[in-house]
Structures are given as structure tokens and as C-alpha cells.
Design an enzyme around this catalytic site. Structure first.
Site, PDB file in Angstrom:
ATOM      1  N   ASP A   1     -19.173  26.559 -22.507  1.00 55.69           N
ATOM      2  CA  ASP A   1     -19.456  26.700 -20.902  1.00 55.69           C
ATOM      3  C   ASP A   1     -17.795  27.093 -20.987  1.00 55.69           C
ATOM      4  OD1 ASP A   1     -18.687  24.056 -21.215  1.00 55.69           O
ATOM      5  OD2 ASP A   1     -19.685  23.620 -19.334  1.00 55.69           O
TER       6      ASP A   1
ATOM      7  N   ASP B   1     -13.175  23.908 -23.869  1.00 53.29           N
ATOM      8  CA  ASP B   1     -14.050  24.521 -24.988  1.00 53.29           C
ATOM      9  C   ASP B   1     -12.769  25.920 -25.034  1.00 53.29           C
ATOM     10  OD1 ASP B   1     -14.891  23.950 -22.441  1.00 53.29           O
ATOM     11  OD2 ASP B   1     -16.771  24.668 -23.664  1.00 53.29           O
TER      12      ASP B   1
HETATM   13  C1  BDR Z   1     -17.430  18.054 -21.067  1.00 54.51           C
HETATM   14  O1  BDR Z   1     -17.908  18.193 -20.164  1.00 54.51           O
HETATM   15  C2  BDR Z   1     -16.978  19.748 -19.546  1.00 54.51           C
HETATM   16  O2  BDR Z   1     -16.229  19.169 -18.331  1.00 54.51           O
HETATM   17  C3  BDR Z   1     -16.092  19.494 -21.088  1.00 54.51           C
HETATM   18  O3  BDR Z   1     -15.635  21.115 -20.826  1.00 54.51           O
HETATM   19  C4  BDR Z   1     -16.731  19.073 -21.936  1.00 54.51           C
HETATM   20  O4  BDR Z   1     -17.531  19.801 -22.910  1.00 54.51           O
HETATM   21  C5  BDR Z   1     -16.684  16.655 -21.206  1.00 54.51           C
HETATM   22  O5  BDR Z   1     -17.622  15.788 -20.232  1.00 54.51           O
HETATM   23 CA    CA Z   2     -17.504  22.165 -22.139  1.00 56.25          CA
END
Ligand code: BDR
Ligand code: CA
Length: 330
Positions: A11, A16
Site C-alpha cells: 500500500d 513501503d
Molecule cells: C503499517 O501501516 C502502514 O502505515 C505502514 O506502511 C505499515 O505497513 C504499520 O502499522
Molecule cells: Ca505499508
């Protein structure tokens, strides 16, 4: 040396992006494709973010697939905090008008199944690793469409969930799991391949220092400049949040959540401790929906266990993060 095939489901927010760059920089990893899912931002933004990361790293040949735009049940909850509304810190004004043409026509879920199937036909035992960095909707749909999908994978690395009942979005639940709790449930019940869980608490307990982060992004390689740019607006917020909210339990520090799951996939030596036990995602609780319960006494009578990561070799993780921002040209 044959490179190990990896599919990344993401996502694409800032962490990421860092994890994807890690995989691209790893000499023995071959990224077969990147499948996109809603989460940090809309799935349309996620596709554009992934294309941007591949551009920076000059890896435009890697196919990008658009996947689920929302959870299995209910509507997508829009998030706007640490990674901005677009997932990459709201720093880019330009948009690639051709981005939709650059995304594959094939849906992410069908691409997951096809890539795993093709590779399994060429190699026994299966050799594809799947690294899941966002809500698990694409994976849940894949196993519903093809119940044999998990057996076509060598292993699965997930960033998400928790191991101590502490949450970062709700009292007891972590972002990726609470965004689509039903999918998290399906994946942890039905994926019988070896599964590694890098939870929120695991990442926080193995935080790096902000000094390390500042040094990391002060380099001049394109990937470092990119990380410096996307964190330029949210860095102060993240540092402050790590001082105030997160340190109630863990103390301040730089935590690139998704990088932990990716690092474990790239180099098993990063993992220095783990608990292997059955797990289940809570779907009912008013306070605990999306939380992961660890079954250490066999209460659930499940036949398969998950490897819940507990220990991390910080030096190895730092090295992978440094390599990621140096990105050798290919
Ligand atoms: C996860 O939530 C997303 O905001 C980040 O990319 C990570 O995958 C952390 O809780
Ligand atoms: Ca993520």
C-alpha cells in the site's frame, strides 16, 4: 547465483517505498512484480507511488498491478496522518499523466496467482516468496479464488498485526490488520505456507536511531534524495510522534515498519529470535477487532503455526537500509 523470486504486495507509503528499494538493491532477489492495495492512501495513489519508486531506481521493467481499492467488508477508511494524503508525504506536485497506461491490465489478484503458478511449474519445491506490506485484501482474495495459492509459495512475510495486544491505530490493533480485519483473518487461517509475522511491537522494539536515519538520507544517490524529499514534511511529525505516543511503550526511535518484513525475506540472518505458534485475528471485539491472539497453549487446536518475529540483528537491518539508498545502477 540464481536470484530468488519475490512478489511484493504493498500500500506504498514511505516505509513501503523503503522496503521496495531494499528488495531492488538486494543482489540475490528478483522482483517478479508489485501488486498494489489500498491502505496508506487510495489504490490509485499506491500504483503511482510504486511507479515513482521504480523510476527512481531505474527498474521500470518490473510490472505493477492494481489491486483492491477497499476491504472485504465495509468502506475504506481514509487516512491522512504520517505519510500525508498521497502516501508519499504530499511533496510531489507533478503527476505522471501516463501512469494508468504503465500499470498492467491484469488485476493484482490474478497476477499473484499467475506468477506463483508459473514459478511453481518451473521449480519444485516452490521458490517464490511473497512479502505483504499493506492490508491483506489481495492475498485473501487470491486464496479464495485459488485455494492452492499458498502452497505455490515458498513463504510469506507479513508486516502487520501485533504480538503484545498493543495497537497503533486502535487500542489493540495495528493499521494493516485493522484496515481489513477479515482479510487478515483469512490469510492467517488459510495460508499454510511458512509465514513470518513482523508485528508492530516487533518493529518498535527494534527501532533504529534518528541519527542513523538522518545520515541515511543525507547521501546524494537518487534513492537517498528521494527518501529525503518524501520525508521532508513528515519527519518532524514522525520524530515528535515517536517521542510522545509511541514511547509510552517503546521509547523514541526511527522505525521503518515495512522494512522489517522485507529484511527478514532478504536475509534470514536478520531474525535473531521468534515465537512459533498458531495465531488468530479477532473479528468481534469492540476494543480488540483486528488484534492478533497468539495461541501458546494450543487452545485453538489449529494445525499450523506462524513464525512471530521477536529479535532483530540491527546491524544487518542497517546495512540493508544503507544498500537500499545506494541502489546500484543495472
Ligand atoms: C503499517 O501501516 C502502514 O502505515 C505502514 O506502511 C505499515 O505497513 C504499520 O502499522
Ligand atoms: Ca505499508
Amino acid at each position: 547465483m540464481a536470484r530468488r523470486p519475490v512478489i511484493i504486495d504493498t500500500d506504498c507509503g514511505i516505509d513501503d517505498a523503503q522496503a521496495i528499494m531494499m528488495a531492488l538493491a538486494a543482489p540475490d532477489i528478483r522482483v517478479l512484480g508489485v501488486t498494489c492495495v489500498f491502505g496508506n492512501t487510495s489504490v490509485e495513489n499506491v500504483c503511482q507511488n510504486v511507479l515513482r519508486v521504480l523510476d527512481v531506481c531505474e527498474r521500470q521493467e518490473i510490472p505493477v498491478f492494481r489491486g483492491s481499492g477497499g476491504p472485504l467488508v465495509g468502506a475504506r477508511v481514509a487516512t491522512t496522518d504520517h505519510f500525508g494524503t498521497d502516501g508519499l508525504g504530499d511533496v510531489f506536485k507533478d503527476r505522471d499523466p501516463l501512469w494508468e497506461q504503465k500499470v498492467q491490465k491484469e488485476h493484482a489478484v490474478s497476477a499473484l496467482i499467475r506468477l506463483a503458478t508459473e514459478n511453481q511449474q518451473q521449480a519444485r519445491p516452490p521458490c517464490v516468496s511473497l512479502v505483504a506490506l499493506g492490508p491483506l485484501t489481495n492475498l485473501a482474495l487470491a486464496v479464495r479464488l485459488d485455494p492452492g495459492f499458498p502452497q505455490k509459495l515458498k513463504d510469506l512475510f507479513i508486516m502487520g498485526g501485533n504480538m503484545e495486544g498493543k495497537g497503533n491505530v486502535t487500542l489493540c490493533a495495528e493499521f494493516n490488520f485493522v484496515m481489513d480485519a477479515e482479510s487478515a483473518y483469512v490469510v492467517l487461517e488459510d495460508f499454510l505456507c511458512r509465514t513470518y509475522l513482523a508485528t508492530w511491537e516487533f518493529a518498535c522494539r527494534n527501532a533504529l536511531t534518528w541519527d542513523f536515519f538522518n545520515e541515511l538520507v543525507s547521501q546524494n544517490a537518487p534513492a537517498a534524495v528521494f527518501m529525503r524529499t518524501v520525508t521532508s514534511r513528515c519527519r518532524a511529525y514522525s520524530q515528535e510522534a515517536s517521542r510522545s505516543q509511541r514511547d509510552v511503550h517503546f521509547g523514541p526511535g526511527f522505525v521503518s515498519y515495512d522494512a522489517y518484513a522485507m529484511a527478514a525475506c532478504i536475509d534470514g540472518g536478520v531474525v535473531t529470535g521468534s515465537i512459533e505458534c498458531p495465531v488468530r485475528v479477532e473479528l468481534q471485539g469492540a476494543m480488540t477487532r483486528g488484534m492478533v491472539a497468539l495461541d501458546r497453549s494450543g487452545e485453538l487446536k489449529k494445525s499450523h503455526s506462524v513464525v512471530v518475529l521477536t529479535g532483530c540483528d540491527a546491524e544487518k537491518l542497517r546495512r540493508l537500509l544503507v544498500d537500499a539508498v545506494r541502489q546500484p545502477r543495472r
